[in-house]
Design an enzyme around this catalytic site. Structure first.
Site, mmCIF file in Angstrom:
data_model
loop_
_atom_site.group_PDB
_atom_site.id
_atom_site.type_symbol
_atom_site.label_atom_id
_atom_site.label_comp_id
_atom_site.label_asym_id
_atom_site.label_seq_id
_atom_site.Cartn_x
_atom_site.Cartn_y
_atom_site.Cartn_z
ATOM 1 N N SER A 241 0.839 -1.187 0.000
ATOM 2 C CA SER A 241 0.000 0.000 0.000
ATOM 3 C C SER A 241 0.870 1.232 0.000
ATOM 4 O O SER A 241 1.818 1.338 0.759
ATOM 5 C CB SER A 241 -0.884 -0.005 1.241
ATOM 6 O OG SER A 241 -1.383 1.294 1.433
ATOM 7 N N LYS A 242 0.520 2.171 -0.881
ATOM 8 C CA LYS A 242 1.347 3.373 -0.902
ATOM 9 C C LYS A 242 1.082 4.244 0.326
ATOM 10 O O LYS A 242 1.782 5.194 0.584
ATOM 11 C CB LYS A 242 1.200 4.142 -2.198
ATOM 12 C CG LYS A 242 -0.147 4.713 -2.480
ATOM 13 C CD LYS A 242 -0.043 5.538 -3.743
ATOM 14 C CE LYS A 242 -1.382 5.688 -4.413
ATOM 15 N NZ LYS A 242 -1.280 6.319 -5.704
ATOM 16 N N ARG A 243 0.076 3.874 1.058
ATOM 17 C CA ARG A 243 -0.162 4.625 2.287
ATOM 18 C C ARG A 243 0.767 4.180 3.408
ATOM 19 O O ARG A 243 0.910 4.844 4.404
ATOM 20 C CB ARG A 243 -1.615 4.497 2.715
ATOM 21 C CG ARG A 243 -2.535 5.378 1.884
ATOM 22 C CD ARG A 243 -3.982 5.183 2.272
ATOM 23 N NE ARG A 243 -4.421 3.835 2.020
ATOM 24 C CZ ARG A 243 -4.802 3.393 0.827
ATOM 25 N NH1 ARG A 243 -4.783 4.201 -0.201
ATOM 26 N NH2 ARG A 243 -5.190 2.158 0.663
ATOM 27 N N LEU A 244 1.402 3.033 3.209
ATOM 28 C CA LEU A 244 2.341 2.573 4.231
ATOM 29 C C LEU A 244 3.481 3.568 4.328
ATOM 30 O O LEU A 244 4.217 3.762 3.378
ATOM 31 C CB LEU A 244 2.923 1.209 3.838
ATOM 32 C CG LEU A 244 2.106 -0.027 4.143
ATOM 33 C CD1 LEU A 244 2.880 -1.260 3.723
ATOM 34 C CD2 LEU A 244 1.796 -0.088 5.627
#
Ligand code: GLU
Length: 439
Positions: A241-244
Site C-alpha cells: 500500500s502506498k499509504r504505508l
C-alpha cells in the site's frame, strides 16, 4: 535523441513503486545520452499541491536522479484545449451526460449479466436535441475519445508483444463536466510535444497505453516505445500500500536509508540479477537493460534495504563521516579511531551516535543473575583507565585464569556488563574508546 519522462502527480509523497518508474526512465535517458524530463501531472487543482511537488523534487535530488527540465501540466491548459478541439474536428470526441450514479448502474448491470463493464456509447447515438436538453438540465457534459474498435498492438519493452481489443475498453473520458482536462489527454499531448521516445510505467497503465496509442495516432503523431514494469508487492506477495509510511521515500530517508542502497535494490528487483550493492552511480545506467526485467510482481523487502544500507555505511571512509561525527559531538582527536571501530556496527550514519553515547556516557550494565558472581570477580580485576588495545585481552585472560570460564561464557557477560548490550564492535578496539563505565 532519446527523451524520457517521469510523471508523478504532486498529490502525495513518492513511494518505492514510483521510484521504480522514475529510475527506469532516468536510466534509459542517461544510458543513451538523452534527456530526462520531470513532468508534474498537476491538472487536478484540488489535490495537487506545491508542497508535494517540492517534496518529489527533494526525494529525487536525494537519490541523485537529476532531471534536465521540469514541465507542469497546469501551465499547458491552452494546449490541451487545442488538442480537444482537434479531436472534436475529426469526430473522435463526443460529449456524454451520464451522472456517476448512472454509469455505476450501467457497470453493475453489465457485470451482473456477465459482460465486461465497457461504456455502451449511448451518448454517441444521442440526438442533438436530447443532448441540448441534458446540457440545460445537468450543465456541460464530459468528453470521451471514440476508440477505433480494432486490435491495438505494440511491442512492449518488458511484456513483449501486447494486443488489446479496443472494443473491450471504455472510450476514455478526457475532459470532465467541470472542464478539467484529465490525465490521459494531458499525457498524450505532452508525450507528443516533448518528443518522448520511451515511456516506462507500471503494469497498471497497460490499458491506458492501448487508448493512448490511438489518441496519439489520431493526433497525427507516432507513439513512443512503451514498457510496463511489474508492480511491487511485499515480501510475501501482499499488496504494497502506498499509504504505508515505510515505503515513502521521505520516510526511508528519515530512517537513514542510503541512496545507493535504495537504488541498488530498486534496479535489481524483479530482474534476473541478484540484489547486490552497487557503489558507483554510473554503474546503474551502464548495466541497465530493460530486457532483464520480467512481468511477475517484484517483491520488495525492507530488510534488504537495511542490509544494503549497513553495507554502504560500513564502506564510508572517515572523510565522508567527518562532518556528521562532529555534529554528534565526537571530538576531532577521537573521531577517526572511533569511526574505524564502529563503522561495521552502524546500521545507519545516525546510528553511530548511539555508539558515541555509549563511549561518552557509558551504559547500564546488563548482568544475568547466573553471571553476577562471575562479573563481580571480573569487575574487581578490571584495570584502571586509560585502556589501550591490549587491555581487553589481558583482562579477559586474567579473568579466565581465575574463574576457569572461557569462550562465549567468559566474553559475553563481560561485553554486556561493559556496554549494556550483546552485540557491538570488537571489544579490544572499543575498550580504549570507553570514557565512562557505569558498572
Ligand atoms: N501521473 C501518472 C501516474 O503517476 C503518470 C503515468 C504515466 O507515466 O503516464 O500514474
Amino acid at each position: 535523441m532519446t527523451v524520457t519522462r517521469f510523471a508523478p502527480s504532486p498529490t502525495g509523497y513518492l513511494h518505492v513503486g514510483n521510484l521504480r518508474t522514475a529510475l527506469f526512465n532516468y536510466l534509459i535517458a542517461r544510458r543513451q545520452g538523452g534527456e530526462f524530463i520531470l513532468r508534474l501531472d498537476d491538472t487536478d487543482p484540488e489535490r495537487s499541491t506545491r508542497h508535494y511537488a517540492d517534496e518529489i523534487m527533494r526525494d529525487m535530488e536525494w537519490l541523485g536522479l537529476t532531471w534536465d527540465r521540469v514541465e507542469r501540466q497546469s501551465h499547458r491548459l491552452d494546449r490541451y484545449k487545442e488538442a480537444a478541439r482537434q479531436l472534436r474536428d475529426i469526430s473522435r470526441f463526443y460529449e456524454c451526460f451520464e451522472t456517476p450514479a448512472e454509469l455505476d448502474l450501467k457497470r453493475r448491470t453489465q457485470l451482473n449479466m456477465g459482460n465486461p463493464p465497457v461504456y455502451d456509447r449511448s451518448a454517441l447515438v444521442m440526438s442533438d436535441s436530447k443532448k441540448e436538453a441534458l446540457r440545460k438540465e445537468r450543465g456541460d457534459g464530459h468528453w470521451r475519445f471514440r476508440l477505433d474498435h480494432a486490435r491495438i498492438v505494440w511491442q512492449d519493452g518488458i511484456l513483449g508483444g501486447v494486443s488489446i481489443d479496443a472494443a473491450s475498453v471504455s472510450d476514455p473520458v478526457l475532459i470532465r463536466g467541470d472542464g478539467q482536462f484529465l490525465y490521459t489527454l494531458a499525457s498524450v499531448c505532452d508525450d507528443v510535444d516533448f518528443g518522448i521516445t520511451h515511456v516506462v510505467r507500471g503494469a497498471d497503465h497497460v490499458t491506458n497505453t492501448a487508448t493512448q496509442i490511438q489518441i496519439i495516432q489520431a493526433m497525427g503523431a507516432t507513439p513512443p516505445a512503451f514498457a510496463h514494469h511489474s508492480l511491487l508487492t511485499g515480501p510475501r506477495g501482499e499488496a504494497l500500500s502506498k499509504r504505508l509510511g515505510s515505503t515513502s521515500l521521505r520516510e526511508l530517508r528519515n530512517n537513514g536509508v542510503e541512496p545507493m542502497a535504495l537504488l541498488s535494490l530498486m534496479v535489481n528487483l524483479g530482474s534476473s540479477k541478484p540484489v547486490e550493492l552497487i557503489s558507483e552511480p554510473d554503474t546503474l545506467w551502464k548495466n541497465f537493460d530493460l530486457s532483464n526485467y520480467g512481468a511477475a510482481p517484484a517483491k520488495f523487502n525492507a530488510d534488504d534495504l537495511g542490509t544494503l544500507t549497513a553495507r554502504v555505511v560500513s564502506s564510508l571512509d572517515y572523510a565522508a563521516m567527518e562532518a556528521a561525527l562532529r555534529a554528534m559531538g565526537v571530538p576531532d582527536d577521537v573521531a577517526p579511531a572511533f569511526w574505524a571501530v564502529v563503522r561495521d556496527n552502524s546500521k545507519t550514519r545516525a546510528h553511530a551516535e548511539d555508539w558515541w553515547k555509549l563511549c561518552r556516557d557509558g551504559a547500564d550494565p546488563l548482568i544475568a543473575p547466573e553471571d553476577s558472581e562471575f562479573v563481580a570477580t571480573a569487575r574487581s580485576m578490571l584495570p584502571d583507565q586509560p585502556w589501550d588495545k591490549g587491555t581487553w585481552n589481558a583482562w579477559t585472560s586474567a579473568v579466565q585464569e581465575i574463574t576457569g570460564r572461557k569462550g562465549r561464557g567468559l566474553l559475553m557477560p563481560l561485553r554486556k556488563a561493559l556496554t549494556g548490550r550483546a552485540h557491538g564492535p570488537d571489544m579490544g578496539r572499543l575498550m580504549p574508546l570507553l570514557q565512562t563505565v557505569k558498572w
